[in-house]
Enzyme design. Structure first.
Site, PDB file in Angstrom:
ATOM      1  N   GLU A  51       0.888  -1.178   0.000  1.00  0.00           N
ATOM      2  CA  GLU A  51       0.000   0.000   0.000  1.00  0.00           C
ATOM      3  C   GLU A  51       0.916   1.215   0.000  1.00  0.00           C
ATOM      4  OE1 GLU A  51      -3.254  -0.016  -0.140  1.00  0.00           O
ATOM      5  OE2 GLU A  51      -3.793  -2.067   0.400  1.00  0.00           O
ATOM      6  N   CYS A  66      -2.510   9.200   2.094  1.00  0.00           N
ATOM      7  CA  CYS A  66      -2.130   8.577   0.814  1.00  0.00           C
ATOM      8  C   CYS A  66      -3.141   8.946  -0.259  1.00  0.00           C
ATOM      9  CB  CYS A  66      -2.017   7.074   0.970  1.00  0.00           C
ATOM     10  SG  CYS A  66      -3.470   6.333   1.710  1.00  0.00           S
TER      11      CYS A  66
HETATM   12  P1  NAD Z   1       7.950   5.553   4.822  1.00  0.00           P
HETATM   13  O1  NAD Z   1       8.052   4.783   3.553  1.00  0.00           O
HETATM   14  O2  NAD Z   1       9.015   6.511   5.148  1.00  0.00           O
HETATM   15  O3  NAD Z   1       7.843   4.528   6.069  1.00  0.00           O
HETATM   16  C1  NAD Z   1       6.819   3.565   6.152  1.00  0.00           C
HETATM   17  C2  NAD Z   1       7.281   2.394   6.984  1.00  0.00           C
HETATM   18  O4  NAD Z   1       8.270   1.658   6.264  1.00  0.00           O
HETATM   19  C3  NAD Z   1       7.935   2.771   8.315  1.00  0.00           C
HETATM   20  O5  NAD Z   1       7.499   1.879   9.308  1.00  0.00           O
HETATM   21  C4  NAD Z   1       9.413   2.581   8.028  1.00  0.00           C
HETATM   22  O6  NAD Z   1      10.191   2.313   9.159  1.00  0.00           O
HETATM   23  C5  NAD Z   1       9.377   1.389   7.094  1.00  0.00           C
HETATM   24  N1  NAD Z   1      10.551   1.232   6.228  1.00  0.00           N
HETATM   25  C6  NAD Z   1      11.256   2.203   5.615  1.00  0.00           C
HETATM   26  N2  NAD Z   1      12.248   1.653   4.878  1.00  0.00           N
HETATM   27  C7  NAD Z   1      12.147   0.312   5.017  1.00  0.00           C
HETATM   28  C8  NAD Z   1      12.903  -0.792   4.512  1.00  0.00           C
HETATM   29  N3  NAD Z   1      13.939  -0.615   3.717  1.00  0.00           N
HETATM   30  N4  NAD Z   1      12.528  -2.030   4.872  1.00  0.00           N
HETATM   31  C9  NAD Z   1      11.459  -2.228   5.678  1.00  0.00           C
HETATM   32  N5  NAD Z   1      10.727  -1.225   6.208  1.00  0.00           N
HETATM   33  C10 NAD Z   1      11.070   0.044   5.877  1.00  0.00           C
HETATM   34  O7  NAD Z   1       6.526   6.284   4.774  1.00  0.00           O
HETATM   35  P2  NAD Z   1       5.920   7.383   5.764  1.00  0.00           P
HETATM   36  O8  NAD Z   1       6.615   8.685   5.553  1.00  0.00           O
HETATM   37  O9  NAD Z   1       5.797   6.837   7.148  1.00  0.00           O
HETATM   38  O10 NAD Z   1       4.418   7.482   5.207  1.00  0.00           O
HETATM   39  C11 NAD Z   1       4.043   8.261   4.108  1.00  0.00           C
HETATM   40  C12 NAD Z   1       3.963   7.448   2.845  1.00  0.00           C
HETATM   41  O11 NAD Z   1       3.107   6.318   3.037  1.00  0.00           O
HETATM   42  C13 NAD Z   1       3.341   8.205   1.688  1.00  0.00           C
HETATM   43  O12 NAD Z   1       4.036   7.884   0.509  1.00  0.00           O
HETATM   44  C14 NAD Z   1       1.907   7.700   1.640  1.00  0.00           C
HETATM   45  O13 NAD Z   1       1.285   7.832   0.387  1.00  0.00           O
HETATM   46  C15 NAD Z   1       2.122   6.262   2.003  1.00  0.00           C
HETATM   47  N6  NAD Z   1       0.900   5.667   2.541  1.00  0.00           N
HETATM   48  C16 NAD Z   1       0.211   4.808   1.724  1.00  0.00           C
HETATM   49  C17 NAD Z   1      -0.986   4.267   2.168  1.00  0.00           C
HETATM   50  C18 NAD Z   1      -1.783   3.357   1.284  1.00  0.00           C
HETATM   51  O14 NAD Z   1      -2.675   2.699   1.801  1.00  0.00           O
HETATM   52  N7  NAD Z   1      -1.509   3.264  -0.017  1.00  0.00           N
HETATM   53  C19 NAD Z   1      -1.460   4.563   3.452  1.00  0.00           C
HETATM   54  C20 NAD Z   1      -0.721   5.427   4.259  1.00  0.00           C
HETATM   55  C21 NAD Z   1       0.462   5.976   3.778  1.00  0.00           C
END
Ligand code: NAD
Length: 500
Positions: free
Chosen positions: A254, A288
């Site tokens: 997602e 998102c």
């Molecule tokens: P992010 O990608 O920075 O972090 C999300 C999660 O991923 C965190 O828990 C982080 O620790 C983890 N993570 C980061 N790198 C990783 C790796 N290499 N391996 C495993 N885990 C890792 O995102 P954010 O800033 O917390 O959230 C915003 C983003 O999330 C936006 O792009 C938004 O569109 C997206 N989002 C999407 C949805 C959806 O349902 N499509 C919902 C909410 C947020």
């Protein structure tokens, strides 16, 4: 002096450690809420071991009984909606009604999953062979690893966990390192539900790993994690997906969106303005499904943009806990920096920017409030095609509906989309196969604020995953096709003969 968050945590049953390596700040004023200890990769592996053992027990507990646990979780959430909702606001900076709305979403998915626990049905399929019966069953899958983003710190866990638990799967959760307190509070409420549930729930049905990306990598790599459900940026998805694929695990992704609204000549402009203001600027542009692009027909463009800009300028920006506030802070300084960088690129491309300045810096030097921005763009340039996680709406004019539809689809992301029109043909064209290419396509409502009853997710760089309602539960189960022969013969399918 103790922070009000500590009273909430106490009410929610969370006791904080004496110290740790992970500071947690509130985006509201930059205050430090806690220091937590990060789990290590070895802790993560140990949690997966415990979860795997829990799976071996939980998969044999009847599904309606598993549903009872989720019903009890829903009860705890109902009881503590105000406290948890407030904590969500404190930790993410979203306004209080959205903080509470997030908890309501958790309650809704618990109700949905409880009912679902009696409906995890397969099919009976006509066999071509006499005296044979074919059927499909859905069995528990295994440990589910949940990686979640900061902006929906607890609802996304609930979408996954409520379904996973009724489907017979334990959950190991790595919340965002920016929002671990709401995760600990949620885990505490689940512990209360478990205490009321009884002794047939094994230890380790739900665990939380506080810390950074390295813990998410353990979930991605460990073959005992049958499904990795990862919510976050497309950048994160690009790192996680190949790791899960390398071990033939399942990933439910997602990821980022870049959602558009088309406003057609026949649109009800009152509805369109309201839908756009909430979609683009609600949650300070940090959903998102936030509306980031607007295609407005040239015949109504001036009227719509004037009203939209007036509404934008009137939004009350400030303390998200205060009554009347509609726009809270960005999550941190880096988010503000990305917003400014995007606005300056848009200006370079000929965009006319209204808003976008830093607000309340005197009162809150360590918090990052931004004035929502409306940018009149001459076209869909590179910056418009990217997701900037901030309240920026790029507005573009169009002449021809097909051209607007093509532009709305011409981005790498495919999460949410909407059209405002009273022309039946346009509305139907938008939701047809050749219409919007997004996972969510709406008519006369905005791009954000989905209900849990529908499957949620998007295409292309959004990752293709579907969570929450409809038949998303199937991701959390494995399908077995069974053929049972009650005859005394052994006919082969397709008429093949192999007589010995
Ligand atoms: P992010 O990608 O920075 O972090 C999300 C999660 O991923 C965190 O828990 C982080 O620790 C983890 N993570 C980061 N790198 C990783 C790796 N290499 N391996 C495993 N885990 C890792 O995102 P954010 O800033 O917390 O959230 C915003 C983003 O999330 C936006 O792009 C938004 O569109 C997206 N989002 C999407 C949805 C959806 O349902 N499509 C919902 C909410 C947020």
């Amino acid at each position: 002096m103790t922070h009000p968050a500590h009273d909430l945590l106490t009410a929610l049953g969370v006791s904080l450690p004496d110290g740790g390596d992970l500071p947690v700040h509130s985006p509201i004023d930059g205050a430090r809420l806690a220091m937590l200890r990060s789990a290590t990769p070895d802790d993560a592996r140990a949690a997966i071991t415990t979860a795997h053992h829990a799976f071996l027990v939980w998969r044999d507990v009847p599904a309606p009984r598993r549903g009872e646990l989720v019903r009890l979780l829903g009860d705890e959430l109902r009881r503590h909606k105000a406290e948890l909702g407030r904590l969500v606001s404190l930790e993410t900076g979203k306004i209080l009604s959205e903080g509470e709305g997030e908890v309501q979403e958790m309650i809704d998915i618990c109700d949905f999953a409880t009912g679902l626990s009696r409906q995890l049905h397969g099919l009976t399929i006509a066999s071509e062979r006499p005296g044979h019966r074919m059927m499909e069953q859905w069995h528990p899958l295994g440990v589910v690893g949940v990686i979640s983003a900061f902006n929906f710190p607890v609802a996304v866990w609930a979408w996954n966990a409520a379904l996973a638990l009724v489907c017979g799967d334990p959950v190991v959760w790595k919340p965002s390192e920016k929002t671990p307190l709401t995760a600990l509070a949620t885990q505490s409420l689940l512990a209360r539900a478990l205490a009321r549930f009884g002794s047939d729930a094994p230890e380790g049905l739900s665990q939380v790993l506080v810390g950074g990306a390295a813990l998410g990598e353990v979930l991605a790599d460990d073959p005992r994690v049958a499904l990795v459900s990862a919510t976050g940026s497309t950048r994160m998805g690009r790192l996680v997906a190949p790791r899960v694929a390398a071990r033939f695990g399942r990933a439910l992704l997602e990821l980022g969106g870049n959602n558009a609204v088309i406003v057609a000549p026949t649109a009800d402009l009152d509805l369109a303005v309201r839908g756009l203001v909430f979609g683009a600027y609600g949650t300070a542009g940090q959903r998102c499904t936030t509306t980031r692009r607007l295609f407005v027909h040239e015949s109504v463009a001036d009227a719509l943009l004037t009203r939209l800009d007036r509404a934008r300028a009137s939004l009350s920006i400030g303390d998200p806990l205060a009554t009347g506030t509609l726009v809270g802070p960005l999550v941190d300084e880096a988010a503000f920096g990305r917003m400014q960088a995007a606005l300056s690129r848009a200006r370079g491309d000929g965009g006319e920017v209204s808003g976008g300045r830093r607000m309340l810096a005197d009162r809150h030097p360590h918090a990052w409030y931004a004035e929502p921005a409306l940018v009149r763009m001459p076209g869909q340039t590179a910056v418009v095609r990217e997701e900037t996680f901030a309240p920026i709406l790029y507005a573009m004019r169009y002449r021809d509906f097909d051209e607007a539809l093509a532009l709305q689809n011409d981005v790498p992301q495919g999460l949410s989309s909407a059209v405002f029109t009273n022309d039946l043909r346009e509305a139907e064209a938008f939701v047809a196969a050749s219409g919007s290419d997004c996972g969510i396509a709406n008519v006369n409502i905005g791009t954000s604020g989905a209900e849990i009853g529908g499957a949620f997710g998007g295409e292309k760089e959004t990752g293709g995953g579907r969570e929450s309602g409809s038949d998303a539960w199937r991701h959390y189960m494995r399908r077995a096709t069974n053929t049972v022969n009650r005859s005394r013969a052994l006919p082969l399918a397709q008429g093949v003969r192999f007589d010995v």
